[in-house]
Design a protein around this motif. Sequence first.
Motif, PDB file in Angstrom:
ATOM      1  N   UNK A  64      -0.462   1.013  -2.822  1.00 30.16           N
ATOM      2  CA  UNK A  64      -1.212   0.392  -3.910  1.00 30.16           C
ATOM      3  C   UNK A  64      -2.274  -0.535  -3.352  1.00 30.16           C
ATOM      4  N   UNK A 107      -4.160  -4.148 -10.052  1.00 26.95           N
ATOM      5  CA  UNK A 107      -3.687  -3.089  -9.165  1.00 26.95           C
ATOM      6  C   UNK A 107      -4.331  -1.753  -9.503  1.00 26.95           C
ATOM      7  N   UNK A 108      -4.515  -0.936  -8.466  1.00 24.98           N
ATOM      8  CA  UNK A 108      -4.873   0.456  -8.668  1.00 24.98           C
ATOM      9  C   UNK A 108      -3.630   1.250  -9.026  1.00 24.98           C
ATOM     10  N   UNK A 109      -3.822   2.523  -9.338  1.00 25.32           N
ATOM     11  CA  UNK A 109      -2.694   3.357  -9.766  1.00 25.32           C
ATOM     12  C   UNK A 109      -1.880   3.876  -8.584  1.00 25.32           C
ATOM     13  N   UNK A 151      -5.826  -6.522  -1.348  1.00 20.87           N
ATOM     14  CA  UNK A 151      -4.518  -6.411  -0.724  1.00 20.87           C
ATOM     15  C   UNK A 151      -4.046  -4.959  -0.802  1.00 20.87           C
ATOM     16  N   UNK A 199      -0.356  -2.739  -0.725  1.00 17.67           N
ATOM     17  CA  UNK A 199       1.097  -2.798  -0.843  1.00 17.67           C
ATOM     18  C   UNK A 199       1.669  -1.394  -0.645  1.00 17.67           C
ATOM     19  N   UNK A 257      -3.672 -10.545  -9.808  1.00 18.55           N
ATOM     20  CA  UNK A 257      -4.102  -9.341  -9.122  1.00 18.55           C
ATOM     21  C   UNK A 257      -4.288  -8.212 -10.128  1.00 18.55           C
ATOM     22  N   UNK A 277      -0.626   4.768 -14.784  1.00 24.01           N
ATOM     23  CA  UNK A 277      -1.260   3.532 -15.280  1.00 24.01           C
ATOM     24  C   UNK A 277      -1.229   2.430 -14.249  1.00 24.01           C
ATOM     25  N   UNK A 278      -0.434   2.546 -13.244  1.00 21.95           N
ATOM     26  CA  UNK A 278      -0.338   1.467 -12.280  1.00 21.95           C
ATOM     27  C   UNK A 278       0.413   0.271 -12.826  1.00 21.95           C
ATOM     28  N   UNK A 279       0.376  -0.796 -12.102  1.00 21.84           N
ATOM     29  CA  UNK A 279       1.019  -2.041 -12.508  1.00 21.84           C
ATOM     30  C   UNK A 279       0.084  -2.802 -13.445  1.00 21.84           C
TER      31      UNK A 279
END
Lengths: 111, 114
Positions: A89, A101-103, A34, A36, A99, B41-43
């Motif tokens: 993202x 997530x990437x940074x 995905x 975002x 999920x 760091x991202x989510x």
Amino acid sequence: SQKIEQNSEALNIQEGKTATLTCNYTNYSPAYLQWYRQDPGRGPVFLLLIRENEKEKRKERLKVTFDTTLKQSLFHITASQPADSATYLCAQKSSGDKLTFGTGTRLAVRP
Amino acid sequence: NAGVTQTPKFRVLKTGQSMTLLCAQDMNHEYMYWYRQDPGMGLRLIHYSVGEGTTAKGEVPDGYNVSRLKKQNFLLGLESAAPSQTSVYFCASLTAGRGPYEQYFGPGTRLTVT
């Protein structure tokens, strides 16, 4: 464990050009990826989902590709506008309905 | 539809204090998630819930507790805040089933622990 990487921390482009953002994953192919969009001070907003059996998905000026051989997804914004400036993202489905997530990649579109 | 709302928007705590962050959604979603977002760091997933009365640990659960007593609410608690918990916290929800799989996010809570 599965990792997802967005190689560019920031991308600056001229208005009207195509922005291309990269997302790479390790290990197994996720069932879907995905993308975002996140504006400063706000929560992420869903843009597109692409499944592992789909090579390409489009939505208006957005296009996402999924290459399971390269373990990579590319996110394109054509005819970019300053309003497209945001952080984008990439996220992959991990176990269950979670999920990873990437940074993120911060995109700046110059007028 | 308000979507996903979070309370409060900002908070400053002293080390050792406790607080609860509230997430509410009006979309009748089964799944709810708590993330923290830190620079570079991202989510990262803290805890999540696949239905009323159920919770599970995510990637970074230490120092946090959660409860899902009602389907529309998901609470995140910090029993004894530490400076390492300074972050922006996002709640998200998702409908169960065969799709769509997009997560809906709240506006975030910015927490500073001094």
